[in-house]
Design a protein around this motif. Structure first.
Motif, PDB file in Angstrom:
ATOM      1  N   ILE A   1      75.125  59.710  40.917  1.00  7.90           N
ATOM      2  CA  ILE A   1      75.551  59.612  42.317  1.00  7.90           C
ATOM      3  C   ILE A   1      75.363  58.183  42.823  1.00  7.90           C
ATOM      4  O   ILE A   1      76.297  57.564  43.327  1.00  7.90           O
ATOM      5  N   VAL A   2      74.166  57.668  42.733  1.00  5.63           N
ATOM      6  CA  VAL A   2      73.875  56.249  42.913  1.00  5.63           C
ATOM      7  C   VAL A   2      72.934  55.854  41.784  1.00  5.63           C
ATOM      8  O   VAL A   2      72.522  56.699  40.989  1.00  5.63           O
TER       9      VAL A   2
ATOM     10  N   SER B   1      72.942  69.618  45.883  1.00  6.75           N
ATOM     11  CA  SER B   1      73.900  68.676  46.476  1.00  6.75           C
ATOM     12  C   SER B   1      73.560  68.395  47.936  1.00  6.75           C
ATOM     13  O   SER B   1      73.720  67.272  48.419  1.00  6.75           O
ATOM     14  N   ALA B   2      73.064  69.409  48.650  1.00  9.44           N
ATOM     15  CA  ALA B   2      72.665  69.210  50.042  1.00  9.44           C
ATOM     16  C   ALA B   2      71.479  68.258  50.132  1.00  9.44           C
ATOM     17  O   ALA B   2      71.421  67.391  51.022  1.00  9.44           O
TER      18      ALA B   2
ATOM     19  N   PHE C   1      80.712  61.534  49.785  1.00  8.13           N
ATOM     20  CA  PHE C   1      80.273  60.560  48.776  1.00  8.13           C
ATOM     21  C   PHE C   1      79.781  61.283  47.527  1.00  8.13           C
ATOM     22  O   PHE C   1      80.080  60.878  46.395  1.00  8.13           O
ATOM     23  N   VAL C   2      79.021  62.349  47.707  1.00 12.21           N
ATOM     24  CA  VAL C   2      78.543  63.129  46.562  1.00 12.21           C
ATOM     25  C   VAL C   2      79.714  63.757  45.821  1.00 12.21           C
ATOM     26  O   VAL C   2      79.780  63.733  44.583  1.00 12.21           O
TER      27      VAL C   2
ATOM     28  N   CYS D   1      82.536  69.437  42.552  1.00 12.13           N
ATOM     29  CA  CYS D   1      82.177  70.824  42.861  1.00 12.13           C
ATOM     30  C   CYS D   1      81.017  70.930  43.837  1.00 12.13           C
ATOM     31  O   CYS D   1      80.671  72.034  44.279  1.00 12.13           O
ATOM     32  N   ALA D   2      80.384  69.816  44.174  1.00 14.68           N
ATOM     33  CA  ALA D   2      79.237  69.844  45.099  1.00 14.68           C
ATOM     34  C   ALA D   2      79.684  70.346  46.461  1.00 14.68           C
ATOM     35  O   ALA D   2      80.490  69.697  47.130  1.00 14.68           O
ATOM     36  N   THR D   3      79.151  71.496  46.862  1.00 15.48           N
ATOM     37  CA  THR D   3      79.607  72.120  48.102  1.00 15.48           C
ATOM     38  C   THR D   3      78.439  72.776  48.825  1.00 15.48           C
ATOM     39  O   THR D   3      78.134  73.959  48.597  1.00 15.48           O
TER      40      THR D   3
END
Length: 236
Positions: free
Chosen positions: A43-44, A139-140, A160-161, A167-169
């Motif tokens: 992600i980063v 993801s949250a 951004f994620v 699929c991050a939801t």
């Protein structure tokens, strides 16, 4: 598969971090296949997001140089999402309420953000943030970290994620709502931090207040040292 940690780090393509306060962040996914949800994505720098089963994938852990696992789980998952004995890797297990919509989860956001800040920013360790499927809970929490660290709005942090892990939801009626509630708290924390940097004395007073648990409206003498009584007035 034995890889030198430094060499493994060079094999990973880390996305650029967002600019401070960047908005809007556009959804821009270059490629994504359904099977990618079973993998983990950077992600980063030094921060990965994916499903829990990756902790059993020694090749993935070695290639990405994972040194710490932050696992987000609810009480019903404690038997399945647990700490494993893996050489060179430490675990942090964070238990969050199952029904997020009715629970106070923001303190968990704060705790996770502090943990990630210490590991990623201060120690330079590579962390895998995971939950059962790497879709909702984890993801949250990664989005919450981005909100605090890069002054992003909730929607921009989620986007951004998703640009790395499509699929991050975060659940619409659960974690997403809590991230929206976290927005003004992040803004207030940044304002407070900016104020303490300009006024070191205020930082000292705030630290003393945190240690004692006193509110601003507490007794005026709460943080003052108590002077000893003169010898003639001491209790007999």
């Amino acid at each position: 598969m034995n890889l030198d940690p430094t060499a493994a780090q060079r094999m990973v393509v880390w996305p650029d971090a967002p600019e401070m306060g960047q908005s809007p962040i556009r959804l821009c996914v270059s490629s994504w296949a359904y099977e990618d949800r079973y993998n983990g994505q950077p992600i980063v720098r030094h921060l990965l997001l994916g499903p829990y089963h990756l902790v059993r994938n020694s090749e993935y852990l070695a290639i990405h140089g994972v040194e710490h696992v932050l696992c987000i789980r609810d009480p019903s998952e404690q038997r399945f999402l647990r700490e494993l004995e893996i050489p060179g890797i430490r675990f942090t297990l964070m238990d969050v309420p199952a029904d997020v919509s009715k629970a106070s989860i923001i303190p968990h956001f704060v705790q996770a953000t502090r943990t990630l800040a210490e590991l990623v920013e201060q120690q330079g360790k590579t962390v895998l943030v995971c939950c059962s499927d790497g879709v909702d809970k984890s993801s949250a929490f990664v989005a919450a970290y981005l909100m605090h660290t890069y002054a992003l709005k909730a929607a921009d942090a989620i986007t951004f994620v998703q640009n790395s892990r499509y699929c991050a939801t975060p659940s619409a009626n659960g974690h997403r709502i809590k991230l929206l509630e976290y927005e003004p708290i992040c803004a207030a924390q940044r304002g407070a931090n900016a104020g303490t940097q300009k006024n070191p004395r205020k930082r000292i007073d705030n630290d003393a207040q945190d240690d004692t648990g006193e509110a601003d409206g507490g007794a005026a003498s709460a943080h003052r040292p108590i002077a000893p009584l003169p010898s003639s007035r001491r209790a007999r």
